[in-house]
Enzyme design. Structure first.
Site, short mmCIF file in Angstrom:
data_model
loop_
_atom_site.label_atom_id
_atom_site.label_comp_id
_atom_site.label_asym_id
_atom_site.label_seq_id
_atom_site.Cartn_x
_atom_site.Cartn_y
_atom_site.Cartn_z
N SER A 80 -29.66 1.43 24.25
CA SER A 80 -28.37 1.75 25.03
C SER A 80 -27.60 0.58 25.27
O SER A 80 -27.94 -0.66 25.49
CB SER A 80 -29.08 1.83 26.46
OG SER A 80 -28.19 1.71 27.33
N HIS A 103 -27.20 5.20 22.59
CA HIS A 103 -27.45 6.10 23.95
C HIS A 103 -26.25 5.27 24.85
O HIS A 103 -25.67 3.89 24.69
CB HIS A 103 -28.67 5.47 24.72
CG HIS A 103 -28.96 6.15 26.01
ND1 HIS A 103 -29.15 7.41 25.82
CD2 HIS A 103 -28.70 5.85 27.23
CE1 HIS A 103 -29.40 7.87 27.18
NE2 HIS A 103 -29.06 6.66 28.12
N ASP A 153 -24.09 5.13 28.28
CA ASP A 153 -24.49 5.35 29.78
C ASP A 153 -23.19 5.53 30.69
O ASP A 153 -22.55 4.60 30.63
CB ASP A 153 -25.38 4.44 30.46
CG ASP A 153 -26.69 4.48 29.92
OD1 ASP A 153 -27.39 5.79 30.09
OD2 ASP A 153 -27.40 3.56 29.41
N MET A 201 -21.38 6.14 34.18
CA MET A 201 -21.75 6.13 35.62
C MET A 201 -20.67 6.14 36.40
O MET A 201 -19.26 5.56 36.02
CB MET A 201 -22.63 4.90 36.11
CG MET A 201 -23.99 4.78 35.35
SD MET A 201 -24.98 3.54 36.01
CE MET A 201 -25.88 3.05 34.57
N HIS A 258 -25.11 10.06 28.03
CA HIS A 258 -25.75 10.33 29.33
C HIS A 258 -25.01 10.23 30.48
O HIS A 258 -24.75 9.25 31.00
CB HIS A 258 -27.08 9.18 29.46
CG HIS A 258 -27.84 9.45 30.56
ND1 HIS A 258 -28.88 8.35 31.01
CD2 HIS A 258 -27.95 10.34 31.48
CE1 HIS A 258 -29.52 8.78 32.19
NE2 HIS A 258 -28.99 9.91 32.58
N MET A 280 -24.23 10.06 34.15
CA MET A 280 -24.97 9.99 35.62
C MET A 280 -23.61 9.83 36.57
O MET A 280 -23.25 9.26 37.11
CB MET A 280 -25.58 8.58 35.66
CG MET A 280 -26.87 8.78 34.91
SD MET A 280 -27.51 6.81 34.58
CE MET A 280 -26.51 6.69 33.09
N MET A 284 -35.93 10.70 33.49
CA MET A 284 -35.93 9.13 33.83
C MET A 284 -37.28 8.73 34.36
O MET A 284 -38.15 9.22 34.84
CB MET A 284 -34.92 9.12 34.99
CG MET A 284 -33.27 9.36 34.57
SD MET A 284 -32.50 8.58 33.38
CE MET A 284 -32.93 6.88 33.72
N ASP A 292 -35.94 7.43 29.52
CA ASP A 292 -35.08 6.44 29.73
C ASP A 292 -35.47 5.65 30.79
O ASP A 292 -35.54 6.10 32.08
CB ASP A 292 -33.81 7.22 30.07
CG ASP A 292 -32.42 6.24 29.93
OD1 ASP A 292 -32.52 5.32 29.66
OD2 ASP A 292 -31.50 6.86 30.27
C1 DX5 Z 1 -30.04 3.86 33.53
C2 DX5 Z 1 -29.62 4.13 32.31
C3 DX5 Z 1 -30.47 3.48 31.25
C4 DX5 Z 1 -30.33 1.94 30.67
C5 DX5 Z 1 -31.88 1.81 30.45
O1 DX5 Z 1 -29.75 4.44 34.49
O2 DX5 Z 1 -29.56 5.45 31.99
O3 DX5 Z 1 -30.21 4.13 29.99
O4 DX5 Z 1 -29.39 1.55 30.02
O5 DX5 Z 1 -32.14 0.25 30.49
P1 DX5 Z 1 -33.33 -0.36 30.36
O6 DX5 Z 1 -34.17 -0.04 28.78
O7 DX5 Z 1 -33.16 -1.77 30.37
O8 DX5 Z 1 -34.22 0.12 31.26
ZN ZN Z 2 -29.21 6.35 30.23
#
Ligand code: DX5
Ligand code: ZN
Length: 231
Positions: free
Chosen positions: A20, A45, A47, A49, A81, A83, A152, A186
């Site tokens: 990620s 990956h 992310d 947000m 992903h 969010m 998650m 994840d």
């Molecule tokens: C958190 C993200 C993850 C994050 C994981 O909301 O969706 O993808 O990057 O990070 P680690 O591997 O550090 O838990």
């Molecule tokens: Zn993620």
């Protein structure tokens, strides 16, 4: 085969560790990607947000479009992903920017089936994610049409949190409800938790801080992959 009966892109076949980039140093994102792609990573990956579905704001289609070509040239795929609230408004932009799979949260929409069709219409694999407190049953109605279920194993929003115990049992439930889908996990994946996730049947293990927070991300990627494969 995916839920639609088509062959998945090779990068989505077999068990994979998905770095990620949330934990990467964005001032040198290109070389951070080169390091993990060079070590064999083929699923990156991404992310997203929005400051509403989760408090932080991260990255969007502009950054995706600047990395997608590099990932694709290496034979890789970008696993987006989302969010975010009202994810339906954004599928087209992410597909256009180079997403290969787009995953939205079950908590963010009332129309899972419509969202999955819209992602398919945009030419991407479609995923549904559930937060740690959401029963896996939330995806039951779409278990036969979804390509990917993202469980998650931390509260979404931040990298570097600890794996929530019991998440492995939820991976097994996801597999039962969506037998043809990629099962992705994840949050909190490292050399200790990757074997738990792979033993529970996860296909795609996301790791952020354990890879990009390590002094040598390529070596960290290989160590986590080997730990997952040793099960
Ligand atoms: C958190 C993200 C993850 C994050 C994981 O909301 O969706 O993808 O990057 O990070 P680690 O591997 O550090 O838990
Ligand atoms: Zn993620």
């Amino acid at each position: 085969m995916n839920a639609g009966g088509e062959e998945r892109p090779p990068a989505f076949q077999g068990r994979r560790i998905a770095p990620s980039i949330l934990s990467a140093d964005f001032s040198r994102l290109g070389s951070a990607l080169d390091e993990v792609l060079g070590a064999g990573a083929r699923v990156i990956h991404f992310d997203v947000m929005d400051g509403r579905f989760v408090p932080p704001i991260t990255i969007g289609p502009v950054v995706l479009s600047s990395i997608a070509e590099k990932v694709h040239e290496a034979g890789g795929v970008v696993d987006v992903h989302l969010m975010i609230e009202t994810p339906e408004l954004q599928f087209g932009e992410f597909a256009k920017a180079g997403a290969d799979s787009i995953t939205f949260h079950a908590e963010a929409t009332d129309d899972l089936e419509g969202a999955i069709s819209a992602i398919h219409g945009a030419g991407c694999l479609a995923g549904v994610s559930v937060k740690p407190d959401t029963p896996i049953d939330a995806i039951e109605a779409v278990g036969g049409i979804v390509d990917l279920v993202l469980v998650m194993s931390v509260e979404p929003g931040w990298a570097g949190q600890a794996w929530i115990e019991g998440s492995d049992a939820r991976l097994g439930q996801a597999r039962e409800l969506a037998p043809g889908a990629i099962i992705e996990v994840d949050g909190g994946i490292d050399g200790d938790t990757a074997p738990l996730a792979s033993a529970a049947g996860a296909d795609l293990l996301v790791a952020g801080s354990a890879i990009f927070g390590a002094p040598d991300p390529a070596a960290a990627y290989v160590a986590i992959r080997d730990a997952a494969d040793a099960v």
